[in-house]
Design a protein around this motif. Structure first.
Motif, PDB file in Angstrom:
ATOM      1  N   ARG A 155       0.874  -1.176   0.000  1.00 32.71           N
ATOM      2  CA  ARG A 155       0.000   0.000   0.000  1.00 32.71           C
ATOM      3  C   ARG A 155       0.909   1.224   0.000  1.00 32.71           C
ATOM      4  O   ARG A 155       1.558   1.523   1.000  1.00 32.71           O
ATOM      5  CB  ARG A 155      -0.892  -0.006   1.241  1.00 32.71           C
ATOM      6  N   ASP A 157       0.460   4.448  -0.049  1.00 28.16           N
ATOM      7  CA  ASP A 157       0.079   5.678   0.634  1.00 28.16           C
ATOM      8  C   ASP A 157       1.047   5.983   1.771  1.00 28.16           C
ATOM      9  O   ASP A 157       1.309   5.134   2.619  1.00 28.16           O
ATOM     10  CB  ASP A 157      -1.333   5.556   1.210  1.00 28.16           C
ATOM     11  N   GLU A 158       1.562   7.196   1.777  1.00 29.48           N
ATOM     12  CA  GLU A 158       2.416   7.718   2.854  1.00 29.48           C
ATOM     13  C   GLU A 158       3.788   7.059   2.930  1.00 29.48           C
ATOM     14  O   GLU A 158       4.505   7.217   3.921  1.00 29.48           O
ATOM     15  CB  GLU A 158       1.692   7.607   4.215  1.00 29.48           C
ATOM     16  N   SER A 159       4.167   6.334   1.904  1.00 27.54           N
ATOM     17  CA  SER A 159       5.507   5.748   1.890  1.00 27.54           C
ATOM     18  C   SER A 159       6.552   6.841   1.822  1.00 27.54           C
ATOM     19  O   SER A 159       6.412   7.807   1.060  1.00 27.54           O
ATOM     20  CB  SER A 159       5.664   4.816   0.681  1.00 27.54           C
ATOM     21  N   ASP A 189      -4.980  -0.805  -2.447  1.00 23.99           N
ATOM     22  CA  ASP A 189      -5.599   0.234  -1.625  1.00 23.99           C
ATOM     23  C   ASP A 189      -6.226  -0.365  -0.378  1.00 23.99           C
ATOM     24  O   ASP A 189      -6.956   0.321   0.346  1.00 23.99           O
ATOM     25  CB  ASP A 189      -6.641   1.022  -2.426  1.00 23.99           C
ATOM     26  N   SER A 214       2.359  -2.014   4.453  1.00 25.00           N
ATOM     27  CA  SER A 214       1.777  -0.673   4.371  1.00 25.00           C
ATOM     28  C   SER A 214       2.544   0.291   5.253  1.00 25.00           C
ATOM     29  O   SER A 214       3.272  -0.095   6.161  1.00 25.00           O
ATOM     30  CB  SER A 214       0.301  -0.697   4.784  1.00 25.00           C
ATOM     31  N   ARG A 216       1.825   3.614   7.667  1.00 23.80           N
ATOM     32  CA  ARG A 216       0.720   4.275   8.341  1.00 23.80           C
ATOM     33  C   ARG A 216       1.243   5.199   9.420  1.00 23.80           C
ATOM     34  O   ARG A 216       2.385   5.084   9.871  1.00 23.80           O
ATOM     35  CB  ARG A 216      -0.230   3.251   8.961  1.00 23.80           C
ATOM     36  N   GLU A 220      -3.571   6.641  12.399  1.00 24.22           N
ATOM     37  CA  GLU A 220      -4.290   5.606  11.652  1.00 24.22           C
ATOM     38  C   GLU A 220      -4.150   4.234  12.296  1.00 24.22           C
ATOM     39  O   GLU A 220      -5.051   3.398  12.203  1.00 24.22           O
ATOM     40  CB  GLU A 220      -3.751   5.537  10.225  1.00 24.22           C
TER      41      GLU A 220
END
Length: 326
Positions: A155, A157-159, A189, A214, A216, A220
């Motif tokens: 995922r 996101d925010e990597s 996602d 992921s 996070r 979160e």
């Protein structure tokens, strides 16, 4: 966070007896209370100390566990797969047809007749290692099935910058050490959850859900609160009294604190070592008391790759049972 010449520590973080702030606790707790573990002395042994301004003062506590919940990770999940559920027979048929199970993939998906890879040779003499979960015999470690591929998704996101590449490199290193074949199934996602389903046919098709990696924030993922920078674990299942096999898992990394690690001199190697440590927990390694091993509970300057004991344990985890019935 602070070293001898660094900025003052952030408020709210625990400090060592000398006043320095330990950094980047990796809490892989299973939802159980975390046992208090004292920090190591702020001054590392001279043989391992780096110069001022490097990561020689970095103390990372790595607490064993997993991210899918204690009930799922510390014992066999007795799903009712040994029951044959008969569907209504087709008109004119003399024998009822067993209904396809809805809680697992078609048996044998991705399975081959023999292990797909071979672990890399273990250094002579090996070294200390331990396993997170054992089979009923009390000696054989629970592991992923070496006769099928271990799929994973990321995922994004925010990597942090370079984070995905670091994950892929670490997975490749783990694959060489274990002989397990990892296949990247692309970005996802999917949002990590403690109630994550091991079988998600609508999202991933007729196979076990892939390992989910992921990034996070603590907002979160409450498990990442404070100094915690990662959680990892896998789900073991079995058919009746058969061998337990890991079928999927999660690795969750702190999107806010990893950039801080990477910004330190030598931080890329330290961050890579943390990911490698997490991945070793994913496939079933536990902590050891030898600080020359990557699975030691704290980071040690210069120990950023699997050592002899880690490799010995990972090699065993690459030789688990093949269970095509799953």
């Amino acid at each position: 966070m602070r070293d001898e010449d660094g900025p003052e520590p952030r408020s709210g973080l625990p400090t060592s007896p000398s006043g320095r702030t330990p950094q980047w606790v990796v809490d892989e707790a299973l939802g159980l209370p975390v046992r208090p573990v004292p920090w190591r002395a702020a001054e590392p042994p001279p043989r391992r100390r780096r110069g001022s301004g490097l990561l020689g003062l970095l103390a990372v506590l790595l607490v064993v566990g997993g991210s899918l919940g204690a009930a799922l990770l510390t014992g066999t999940v007795q799903w009712p797969w040994d029951r044959v559920v008969a569907a209504d027979p087709a008109p004119g048929a003399g024998v009822p047809v067993a209904a396809a199970p809805s809680d697992r993939p078609t048996p044998g998906v991705d399975a081959s007749g023999s292990p797909r890879g071979v672990p890399q040779p273990v250094p002579e003499g090996g070294g200390p290692h331990a396993f997170s979960l054992l089979q009923a015999d009390g000696t054989t470690p629970v592991a992923y099935d070496p006769c099928r591929v271990v799929r994973y998704v990321v995922r994004p996101d925010e990597s942090p910058t370079g984070g995905e590449e670091m994950v892929h490199a670490a997975v490749a290193r783990l694959g060489r050490a274990t002989g397990l074949v990892f296949v990247y199934d692309g970005p996802t996602d999917e949002v990590p959850s403690l109630e994550r389903a091991a079988y998600q046919p609508d999202r991933y098709g007729d196979r076990w859900a892939p390992v989910l990696v992921s990034w996070r924030t603590a907002a979160e993922a409450p498990g990442l609160a404070g100094d915690t920078v990662g959680e990892a674990g896998s789900l073991a299942v079995s058919l009746g009294e058969g061998a337990r096999v890991y079928v999927t898992g999660t690795v969750t990394l702190d999107a806010e604190q990893f950039p801080e690690i990477l910004a330190q001199p030598g931080g890329a190697a330290t961050a890579s070592g943390v990911v490698l440590h997490e991945l070793a927990h994913l496939v079933g390694l536990d902590h050891v008391d030898d600080d020359s091993q990557l699975l030691y509970p704290e980071t040690v300057p210069g120990v950023t790759d699997y050592a002899a004991g880690d490799l010995a344990g990972l090699a065993r985890l690459g030789q688990g049972p093949c269970v095509p019935e799953l």
